[in-house]
Design a protein around this motif. Sequence first.
Motif, PDB file in Angstrom:
ATOM      1  N   LEU A  88      -0.264  -0.474   2.085  1.00 24.65           N
ATOM      2  CA  LEU A  88       0.281  -1.830   2.010  1.00 24.65           C
ATOM      3  C   LEU A  88       1.403  -1.927   0.990  1.00 24.65           C
ATOM      4  O   LEU A  88       2.342  -2.710   1.157  1.00 24.65           O
ATOM      5  CB  LEU A  88      -0.834  -2.825   1.672  1.00 24.65           C
ATOM      6  N   PHE A  89       1.333  -1.107  -0.060  1.00 30.00           N
ATOM      7  CA  PHE A  89       2.427  -1.079  -1.027  1.00 30.00           C
ATOM      8  C   PHE A  89       3.695  -0.515  -0.372  1.00 30.00           C
ATOM      9  O   PHE A  89       4.816  -0.947  -0.691  1.00 30.00           O
ATOM     10  CB  PHE A  89       2.046  -0.231  -2.244  1.00 30.00           C
ATOM     11  N   ILE A  90       3.535   0.413   0.558  1.00 28.51           N
ATOM     12  CA  ILE A  90       4.686   0.946   1.306  1.00 28.51           C
ATOM     13  C   ILE A  90       5.352  -0.177   2.102  1.00 28.51           C
ATOM     14  O   ILE A  90       6.584  -0.285   2.145  1.00 28.51           O
ATOM     15  CB  ILE A  90       4.243   2.087   2.244  1.00 28.51           C
ATOM     16  N   THR A  91       4.541  -1.043   2.729  1.00 29.66           N
ATOM     17  CA  THR A  91       5.126  -2.167   3.487  1.00 29.66           C
ATOM     18  C   THR A  91       5.864  -3.117   2.547  1.00 29.66           C
ATOM     19  O   THR A  91       6.867  -3.722   2.933  1.00 29.66           O
ATOM     20  CB  THR A  91       4.051  -2.948   4.270  1.00 29.66           C
ATOM     21  N   PHE A  92       5.365  -3.259   1.323  1.00 29.13           N
ATOM     22  CA  PHE A  92       6.054  -4.078   0.322  1.00 29.13           C
ATOM     23  C   PHE A  92       7.430  -3.493   0.011  1.00 29.13           C
ATOM     24  O   PHE A  92       8.441  -4.215  -0.015  1.00 29.13           O
ATOM     25  CB  PHE A  92       5.206  -4.156  -0.954  1.00 29.13           C
ATOM     26  N   ILE A  93       7.495  -2.193  -0.212  1.00 30.94           N
ATOM     27  CA  ILE A  93       8.769  -1.527  -0.526  1.00 30.94           C
ATOM     28  C   ILE A  93       9.737  -1.634   0.653  1.00 30.94           C
ATOM     29  O   ILE A  93      10.931  -1.943   0.470  1.00 30.94           O
ATOM     30  CB  ILE A  93       8.530  -0.046  -0.884  1.00 30.94           C
ATOM     31  N   MET A  94       9.245  -1.405   1.874  1.00 29.14           N
ATOM     32  CA  MET A  94      10.096  -1.509   3.058  1.00 29.14           C
ATOM     33  C   MET A  94      10.685  -2.909   3.186  1.00 29.14           C
ATOM     34  O   MET A  94      11.875  -3.083   3.454  1.00 29.14           O
ATOM     35  CB  MET A  94       9.285  -1.167   4.318  1.00 29.14           C
ATOM     36  N   SER A  95       9.836  -3.905   2.989  1.00 22.69           N
ATOM     37  CA  SER A  95      10.283  -5.293   3.140  1.00 22.69           C
ATOM     38  C   SER A  95      11.249  -5.685   2.029  1.00 22.69           C
ATOM     39  O   SER A  95      12.215  -6.426   2.262  1.00 22.69           O
ATOM     40  CB  SER A  95       9.072  -6.234   3.130  1.00 22.69           C
ATOM     41  N   LEU A  96      10.994  -5.199   0.812  1.00 18.58           N
ATOM     42  CA  LEU A  96      11.827  -5.553  -0.335  1.00 18.58           C
ATOM     43  C   LEU A  96      13.262  -5.058  -0.168  1.00 18.58           C
ATOM     44  O   LEU A  96      14.222  -5.797  -0.413  1.00 18.58           O
ATOM     45  CB  LEU A  96      11.210  -4.979  -1.614  1.00 18.58           C
ATOM     46  N   PHE A  97      13.412  -3.815   0.286  1.00 19.34           N
ATOM     47  CA  PHE A  97      14.742  -3.193   0.292  1.00 19.34           C
ATOM     48  C   PHE A  97      15.469  -3.282   1.632  1.00 19.34           C
ATOM     49  O   PHE A  97      16.704  -3.227   1.673  1.00 19.34           O
ATOM     50  CB  PHE A  97      14.636  -1.731  -0.136  1.00 19.34           C
TER      51      PHE A  97
END
Length: 403
Positions: free
Chosen positions: A177-186
């Motif tokens: 889920l942290f990976i999805t956060f990074i994808m969405s952020l950048f």
Amino acid sequence: MKADNIWKKNLFILSIAVFIAGIAFSEIMPFLPLYISSLGQFSHQALNFWSGFIYSGMFIISAITSPWWGKLADRKGRKLMILRASLGMAIAIGAMGLVTNVYQLFALRCLQGLFAGFVSNSNALIATQTPKEKAGQAMGTMASSVTAGTLLGPLIGGFLASVFSYRITFFITGFLLFITFIMSLFWVQEDNFVVKNTQDIGKTQDVIKQFKSPTLIFGLLLTTMIIQAANNSINPIVSLFVKQLVHSSGNTIFLSGIIAALPGIATFAVASKFGAIGDKIGTHKIIIAGFIAASIFFFATAFVQNTFELGILRFLVGFSDACLFPQVQTMLTKNSPADVTGRVFSWNQSAMYIGNIAGPLIGTTISGLSNYSMVFISTAIIVLFNLFLFKINVLNHLKDTRN
């Protein structure tokens, strides 16, 4: 970047993100009762109670809080809510690997429900950024992605739990889920969104006034709730029905797993295609066809004699599912002002979660009072009732539109 390229990029990134999220949300389900049993000494009845209580706690909290998050999304932006949900749930689920008793686990499941909304806000962002004539295909793509992730999740979760441990699997899930956060952020871009003051977004009654057809919107929300209740009424009794069909012989767990996955496989395969067809001929026609097909498939399932027949009909139900929930979201997209899409989709999520809670209660109650076959017959009746309500709602809307 051109607007045409922005929505396509967002769709590409978020379809991958909800696929990963689908894996994360479903991969802990197969071993959650086993994890609970490792946290203390429980009787059979107590273990069943805590398993149901901890499982449903997230849905109850999310159903209550989703409208508030939706209002905030319309005010601050859907991307911010995507980041809030992905990071919050990453922390909550990761922390589940550190608990020492069921009370802590229940509290973290409720916290997960509080931070929920990643998929609904991703859908809302796509809905507001995508041209209306492409909405069906886009929403179908999102539905296919999260369905694929949800299908793979239990398999991956079981593998991780067997290779590592329950606790390590929670840490890995939080990392996903942290990976999805990074994808969405950048990589996700919310174009042309203007942050609003509280008075600019209005109260609920002000939002309703913006709808061309409020009865259509709330009718679609009711449709979502009944769809989810109908689909989930089957889930608690599938493995028991399989056991009955094989006369308690053979690998019941393996067969149940395959049969449970079949509807999702079919939905994944065709949801985007049905969405594209709906964009051309009318989304409401796809939904009506889905209701008719689902009622036939559920009714026929009550009379199956073996697991092969059951598997075929459950696979066919996946095609009718692809005509329903993703297409309802498409109709909400096409008939909601962009400024309040966040709230509309949050209401839809609440309706979905209420259906998730009500469905298993309906299925277990009917099977307890009668038999497994009656669950499928009752579900077919529920679907037909939903079709009746939907047709009245849509016909009235089309009449008002022509006038």
